[in-house]
Design a protein around this motif. Structure first.
Motif: not given
Length: 410
Positions: A224-233, A238-244, A307-310
């Motif tokens: 992914m040398e030329d990618s724009f990378i979004v990280l969830h760590a 259930v609280a993190q709203d990761l389906h979004t 950084v996500t939440s419901k």
């Protein structure tokens, strides 16, 4: 000073609670105090007890000078309401029993961190048995958070949990909260203002940092040398709203420049993996659990951290640890939260905000972050790391906690 520290979650488990408790305890030891932690046998978040603790009812260990006592709990892979309650109650009883049987060492105070709220039940019991003051930390407001997430629906259960919550507030010498909003919520519950002090979340800046070598290596290994990378760590719960995040990735699937990394594990990991397969996502990648020592290169490889939440009122009071970890690694955030976190991100130019549970708006935020350019994001990141060092380092927070426990703060 001898401190009996009750934290259900503790290393070798990984997570925000574990890190905060460990860093506080470790630094109190460095400041010359004796700290004994009572924690459950490691099982979080999978609900599977680690093999070396499989048949352990009580185990004494030492971790960087911290005297750790691991106690048996009823752990379950299934996270139903009933099994969660059994899990929490089992710790309350085994922690109380362990504290009761630890008679040879005299302690000066008890420090209990919640949630789970039932940690406070063990602390109240030990306070009265040992006749020493109790200090209570509120990281998230329970049972309110559990009710809004739908984890607790029984009227009787809510009533009983509220009674325990109020008992914890009454019995505490001081109450430590992590945000001003939680403090305001407790003020509305008639908790005296002089009883509360804010010690926010923060980052271990010594071990979280940006590295050019790590960035280049991780991006090369991932292709992914030329990618724009979004990280969830972090935790996948259930609280993190990761389906979004998954839905945003789906919306951007025809633009291979944009890639998404999911690092961590948790109760909804399988559900997310199954959903990603259903959506046939080629631009979203699960890397599994990674030890904290491996996270700086991964953060460094990424261009933004999600950084996500419901979209629930209770999360307006929260400022997640992962936000500070990201900034310590000089990575701006994509924030899908309202309330204190959003106010802070906007005040310090900490990233780009989007509407919680809105994948279309998350896509808009990703494009906005990308449009800033690498050099602008680097400049933002350097300033954000310095901001964390100046305001949210674990070392300074532990010094404040020490003063609280010594009774030197009003």
């Amino acid at each position: 000073m001898r401190i009996l520290y009750l934290s259900q979650y503790f290393p070798p488990e990984n997570g925000a609670t574990q890190v905060r408790s460990f860093e506080m305890a470790r630094r109190l030891v460095q400041q010359g105090h004796e700290v004994t932690v009572i924690a459950n046998v490691p099982n979080h978040p999978e609900g599977i007890i680690h093999p070396e603790f499989k048949n352990v009812w009580y185990k004494k260990d030492e971790l960087e000078g911290i005297d750790v006592r691991y106690v048996k709990v009823a752990a379950f892979r299934e996270k139903s309401f009933k099994k969660r309650i059994i899990f929490y109650l089992s710790y309350m009883f085994t922690a109380a029993l362990a504290g009761l049987l630890m008679r040879r060492k005299k302690y000066d105070c008890i420090y209990a961190t919640s949630p789970p709220l039932f940690v406070g039940g063990a602390a109240i019991f030990l306070k009265w048995v040992k006749k020493i003051p109790m200090y209570f930390e509120v990281r998230d407001p329970w049972p309110q958070a559990a009710v809004e997430l739908g984890l607790v629906q029984s009227g009787m259960a809510i009533k009983m949990a509220t009674l325990l919550e109020e008992a914890c507030y009454r019995n505490a010498e001081k109450i430590v909260v992590v945000t001003e909003t939680v403090r305001d919520m407790l003020l509305q519950r008639n908790v005296p203002p002089e009883k509360m002090i804010v010690i926010p979340n923060g980052a271990t800046v010594e071990s979280f940092y940006w590295t050019r070598e790590g960035r280049d290596e991780v991006r090369k290994n991932l292709g992914m040398e030329d990618s724009f990378i979004v990280l969830h760590a972090g935790n996948m719960g259930v609280a993190q709203d990761l389906h979004t995040i998954l839905n945003a990735a789906k919306l951007m699937e025809d633009e291979p420049r944009y890639q998404f990394l999911m690092v961590g594990t948790g109760p909804v990991e399988k559900e997310l993996r199954d959903r990603a397969r259903e959506l046939k996502l080629k631009n979203l990648h699960f890397l599994g659990y990674k030890p904290r020592r491996e996270m700086p290169p991964i953060f460094s490889a990424c261009d933004a951290a999600a950084v996500t939440s419901k979209a629930l009122d209770v999360f307006k009071s929260m400022k997640p640890v992962k936000m500070y970890d990201s900034w310590a690694c000089q990575v701006p955030v994509l924030l899908g939260m309202e309330g204190e976190s959003k106010d802070l991100v906007q005040a310090v130019n900490g990233g780009v905000c989007y509407t919680p549970e809105n994948p279309e708006d998350m896509v808009r935020a990703i494009r906005e972050m990308d449009a800033l350019g690498f050099e602008t994001r680097r400049d933002m990141g350097e300033k954000l790391r310095q901001y964390v060092i100046d305001n949210y380092s674990r070392a300074s927070q532990a010094r404040v906690l020490e003063q609280v426990l010594l009774g030197r703060l009003p």
